[in-house]
Write a protein that holds these residues in place. Structure first.
Motif, PDB file in Angstrom:
ATOM      1  N   MET A 160       0.853  -1.196   0.000  1.00 49.52           N
ATOM      2  CA  MET A 160       0.000   0.000   0.000  1.00 49.52           C
ATOM      3  C   MET A 160       0.883   1.238   0.000  1.00 49.52           C
ATOM      4  N   LYS A 161       0.782   2.045  -1.036  1.00 46.78           N
ATOM      5  CA  LYS A 161       1.671   3.202  -1.097  1.00 46.78           C
ATOM      6  C   LYS A 161       0.965   4.521  -0.810  1.00 46.78           C
ATOM      7  N   ASN A 162      -0.353   4.504  -0.890  1.00 47.21           N
ATOM      8  CA  ASN A 162      -1.088   5.763  -0.698  1.00 47.21           C
ATOM      9  C   ASN A 162      -1.746   5.828   0.672  1.00 47.21           C
ATOM     10  N   PHE A 163      -2.084   7.050   1.118  1.00 48.76           N
ATOM     11  CA  PHE A 163      -2.857   7.246   2.339  1.00 48.76           C
ATOM     12  C   PHE A 163      -4.137   7.973   1.928  1.00 48.76           C
ATOM     13  N   LEU A 164      -5.157   7.186   1.575  1.00 44.50           N
ATOM     14  CA  LEU A 164      -6.385   7.751   1.007  1.00 44.50           C
ATOM     15  C   LEU A 164      -7.534   7.740   2.003  1.00 44.50           C
ATOM     16  N   THR A 165      -7.621   6.683   2.825  1.00 36.44           N
ATOM     17  CA  THR A 165      -8.636   6.612   3.887  1.00 36.44           C
ATOM     18  C   THR A 165      -8.004   5.860   5.063  1.00 36.44           C
ATOM     19  N   THR A 166      -8.574   5.999   6.238  1.00 35.08           N
ATOM     20  CA  THR A 166      -8.042   5.231   7.376  1.00 35.08           C
ATOM     21  C   THR A 166      -8.324   3.741   7.190  1.00 35.08           C
ATOM     22  N   PHE A 167      -9.266   3.407   6.319  1.00 36.33           N
ATOM     23  CA  PHE A 167      -9.573   1.995   6.078  1.00 36.33           C
ATOM     24  C   PHE A 167      -8.403   1.285   5.391  1.00 36.33           C
ATOM     25  N   ASP A 168      -7.460   2.068   4.822  1.00 35.29           N
ATOM     26  CA  ASP A 168      -6.247   1.469   4.249  1.00 35.29           C
ATOM     27  C   ASP A 168      -5.399   0.837   5.348  1.00 35.29           C
ATOM     28  N   LEU A 169      -5.678   1.170   6.606  1.00 31.47           N
ATOM     29  CA  LEU A 169      -4.876   0.679   7.740  1.00 31.47           C
ATOM     30  C   LEU A 169      -5.773  -0.057   8.727  1.00 31.47           C
ATOM     31  N   SER A 170      -5.161  -0.943   9.508  1.00 32.76           N
ATOM     32  CA  SER A 170      -5.916  -1.630  10.565  1.00 32.76           C
ATOM     33  C   SER A 170      -5.989  -0.717  11.795  1.00 32.76           C
ATOM     34  N   GLY A 171      -6.844  -1.084  12.755  1.00 29.62           N
ATOM     35  CA  GLY A 171      -6.908  -0.343  14.009  1.00 29.62           C
ATOM     36  C   GLY A 171      -5.551  -0.315  14.702  1.00 29.62           C
ATOM     37  N   ASP A 172      -4.836  -1.454  14.675  1.00 31.69           N
ATOM     38  CA  ASP A 172      -3.504  -1.498  15.298  1.00 31.69           C
ATOM     39  C   ASP A 172      -2.553  -0.529  14.604  1.00 31.69           C
ATOM     40  N   GLN A 173      -2.651  -0.474  13.290  1.00 32.91           N
ATOM     41  CA  GLN A 173      -1.758   0.432  12.555  1.00 32.91           C
ATOM     42  C   GLN A 173      -2.110   1.895  12.826  1.00 32.91           C
ATOM     43  N   LEU A 174      -3.407   2.182  12.994  1.00 34.67           N
ATOM     44  CA  LEU A 174      -3.791   3.552  13.380  1.00 34.67           C
ATOM     45  C   LEU A 174      -3.218   3.886  14.750  1.00 34.67           C
ATOM     46  N   ASN A 175      -3.255   2.904  15.659  1.00 32.80           N
ATOM     47  CA  ASN A 175      -2.669   3.136  16.991  1.00 32.80           C
ATOM     48  C   ASN A 175      -1.163   3.378  16.903  1.00 32.80           C
ATOM     49  N   GLN A 176      -0.495   2.674  15.995  1.00 38.74           N
ATOM     50  CA  GLN A 176       0.944   2.913  15.798  1.00 38.74           C
ATOM     51  C   GLN A 176       1.187   4.351  15.336  1.00 38.74           C
ATOM     52  N   LEU A 177       0.329   4.826  14.432  1.00 35.34           N
ATOM     53  CA  LEU A 177       0.482   6.204  13.948  1.00 35.34           C
ATOM     54  C   LEU A 177       0.235   7.210  15.076  1.00 35.34           C
ATOM     55  N   ILE A 178      -0.765   6.923  15.924  1.00 34.02           N
ATOM     56  CA  ILE A 178      -1.026   7.828  17.064  1.00 34.02           C
ATOM     57  C   ILE A 178       0.178   7.834  18.002  1.00 34.02           C
ATOM     58  N   ASP A 179       0.746   6.664  18.253  1.00 37.91           N
ATOM     59  CA  ASP A 179       1.944   6.599  19.107  1.00 37.91           C
ATOM     60  C   ASP A 179       3.073   7.440  18.509  1.00 37.91           C
ATOM     61  N   SER A 180       3.244   7.318  17.206  1.00 38.81           N
ATOM     62  CA  SER A 180       4.293   8.090  16.523  1.00 38.81           C
ATOM     63  C   SER A 180       3.993   9.591  16.631  1.00 38.81           C
ATOM     64  N   ALA A 181       2.707   9.969  16.432  1.00 38.34           N
ATOM     65  CA  ALA A 181       2.317  11.388  16.534  1.00 38.34           C
ATOM     66  C   ALA A 181       2.617  11.917  17.932  1.00 38.34           C
ATOM     67  N   LEU A 182       2.337  11.098  18.953  1.00 40.06           N
ATOM     68  CA  LEU A 182       2.586  11.532  20.333  1.00 40.06           C
ATOM     69  C   LEU A 182       4.088  11.661  20.606  1.00 40.06           C
ATOM     70  N   ARG A 183       4.895  10.800  19.968  1.00 42.19           N
ATOM     71  CA  ARG A 183       6.356  10.930  20.131  1.00 42.19           C
ATOM     72  C   ARG A 183       6.841  12.249  19.520  1.00 42.19           C
ATOM     73  N   PHE A 184       6.271  12.626  18.370  1.00 43.82           N
ATOM     74  CA  PHE A 184       6.636  13.935  17.796  1.00 43.82           C
ATOM     75  C   PHE A 184       6.173  15.057  18.720  1.00 43.82           C
ATOM     76  N   LYS A 185       4.969  14.909  19.268  1.00 40.45           N
ATOM     77  CA  LYS A 185       4.384  15.983  20.083  1.00 40.45           C
ATOM     78  C   LYS A 185       5.173  16.200  21.373  1.00 40.45           C
ATOM     79  N   THR A 186       5.604  15.107  22.003  1.00 35.77           N
ATOM     80  CA  THR A 186       6.335  15.240  23.275  1.00 35.77           C
ATOM     81  C   THR A 186       7.809  15.592  23.066  1.00 35.77           C
ATOM     82  N   GLY A 187       8.256  15.524  21.821  1.00 31.87           N
ATOM     83  CA  GLY A 187       9.665  15.804  21.545  1.00 31.87           C
ATOM     84  C   GLY A 187      10.540  14.579  21.650  1.00 31.87           C
ATOM     85  N   ALA A 188       9.943  13.413  21.945  1.00 30.25           N
ATOM     86  CA  ALA A 188      10.743  12.181  22.025  1.00 30.25           C
ATOM     87  C   ALA A 188      11.291  11.808  20.654  1.00 30.25           C
ATOM     88  N   ASP A 189      10.574  12.162  19.601  1.00 26.90           N
ATOM     89  CA  ASP A 189      11.049  11.911  18.230  1.00 26.90           C
ATOM     90  C   ASP A 189      11.380  13.252  17.585  1.00 26.90           C
TER      91      ASP A 189
END
Ligand code: CP
Length: 335
Positions: free
Chosen positions: A1-30
């Motif tokens: 899968m190369k595009n990000f067109l809808t959240t349905f392109d990802l599983s719930g677990d993968q959405l959670n991974q993205l949220i974790d990544s977003a929070l790492r950017f937000k807290t400055g950890a990443d």
């Protein structure tokens, strides 16, 4: 899968991974800069504040460079139909546009709203899909006729941030607005909330149903994730016990091409389908969410949007962090 067109392109677990990544950017950890020496094109057929500014800032903070284009404004008018005889007002075809951009840019974001003229055509997201069809680089949906996945990711991230990971009673409520609006935000919010396993209640007046096929997908996602979906026409009862109130107006499918008929139909709902203090008092201390821009005292009263329950500014901020996570690499994307 190369595009990000809808959240349905990802599983719930993968959405959670993205949220974790977003929070790492937000807290400055990443503090990584995965876009160093790379450019991302941002193509806007329609106006934007949040999407445009947060994408430009996000690309810069990831070390990259945004290339903003507005077809018909700062770039040529675009045809997207396959086999089109281009003897009208369109100067360039998406087929060339995206492949040329792909030689300069690592990905292309595109915003292309529904025109609300022809439901059968627009529900298939023709312009977004033309971009995806011809592009050699990943396409990121920045709001199409049917989906706004970047908004939805920021929305479910905001719910998690404010209320924790456990499932919540989440109410998506239609609201009166003077004119019909696209359905991308309610579609994507309902889909993402279902994927995350929330107990979703969708409230709208008769005639304002969401797309039937999408509703089937939302119902399946909710069943698979341990959540649920209920539909109601009773706007007051919908608020009972809610932990999240998400307001949005949208147009009726049967009035695509006839906005004046939609405006006549919806007139009866004015002052009734609004988020106000009385309805919020029925909730279980719900947070109030809206994607913005919002019309004050039309969709939501000043008393609600200015109250401590309102999280709309944090929600808008989370667009930045969610999109940084997406651009840093969504699951399945080849970097
Ligand atoms: N919510 C949202 O997409 O805002 P803009 O239309 O301002 O980008």
């Amino acid at each position: 899968m190369k595009n990000f067109l809808t959240t349905f392109d990802l599983s719930g677990d993968q959405l959670n991974q993205l949220i974790d990544s977003a929070l790492r950017f937000k807290t400055g950890a990443d503090k990584s800069k995965p876009l160093a020496n790379r450019s991302i094109a941002l193509v806007f057929f329609n106006p934007s504040l949040r999407t445009r500014a947060s994408m430009q800032v996000g690309i810069y903070e990831l070390g990259g460079h945004p290339v903003v284009l507005e077809p018909g404004g700062t770039s040529w008018t675009l045809e997207h139909r396959e086999g089109a005889l281009m003897d009208g007002d369109k100067t360039e075809h998406v087929a060339e546009f995206v492949r040329v951009l792909g030689r300069y840019c690592a990905a292309i974001g595109v915003r292309t709203f529904a025109a609300l003229k022809n439901w059968d055509e627009e529900r298939a997201d023709p312009i977004l899909n033309a971009f995806a069809k011809y592009s050699d680089v990943p396409i990121i949906n920045l709001e199409s006729a049917m989906h706004h996945p970047c908004q939805a990711l920021a929305d479910v991230m905001t719910i998690q941030e404010k209320l924790g990971k456990a499932k919540k009673r989440v109410v998506l409520t239609w609201a009166w607005h003077p004119k019909p609006l696209p359905m991308a935000v309610p579609n994507s919010f309902a889909l993402a909330a279902a994927q995350m396993g929330h107990d979703l209640v969708i409230a709208y007046p008769t005639g304002y149903e969401l797309d039937e096929e999408l509703m089937q997908t939302i119902t399946q996602c909710a069943a698979a994730s341990g959540g649920g979906v209920q539909v109601t026409r009773n706007v007051d009862a919908a608020f009972d016990g809610a932990e999240v109130i998400y307001a949005k107006s949208w147009g009726a499918k049967q009035f695509y091409g006839a906005p004046e008929r939609d405006m006549v139909e919806r007139a009866q709902y004015r002052d009734r389908w609004i988020v106000d203090e009385q309805k919020m008092a029925r909730t279980n201390k719900a947070i109030f969410m809206h994607c913005l821009p919002v019309r004050r005292n039309v969709i939501v009263t000043d008393g609600v949007i200015d109250s401590p329950a309102s999280v709309v500014i944090d929600e808008a901020e989370n667009r930045l962090w969610a999109q940084k996570a997406i651009m840093a690499g969504w699951p399945g994307k080849e970097n």
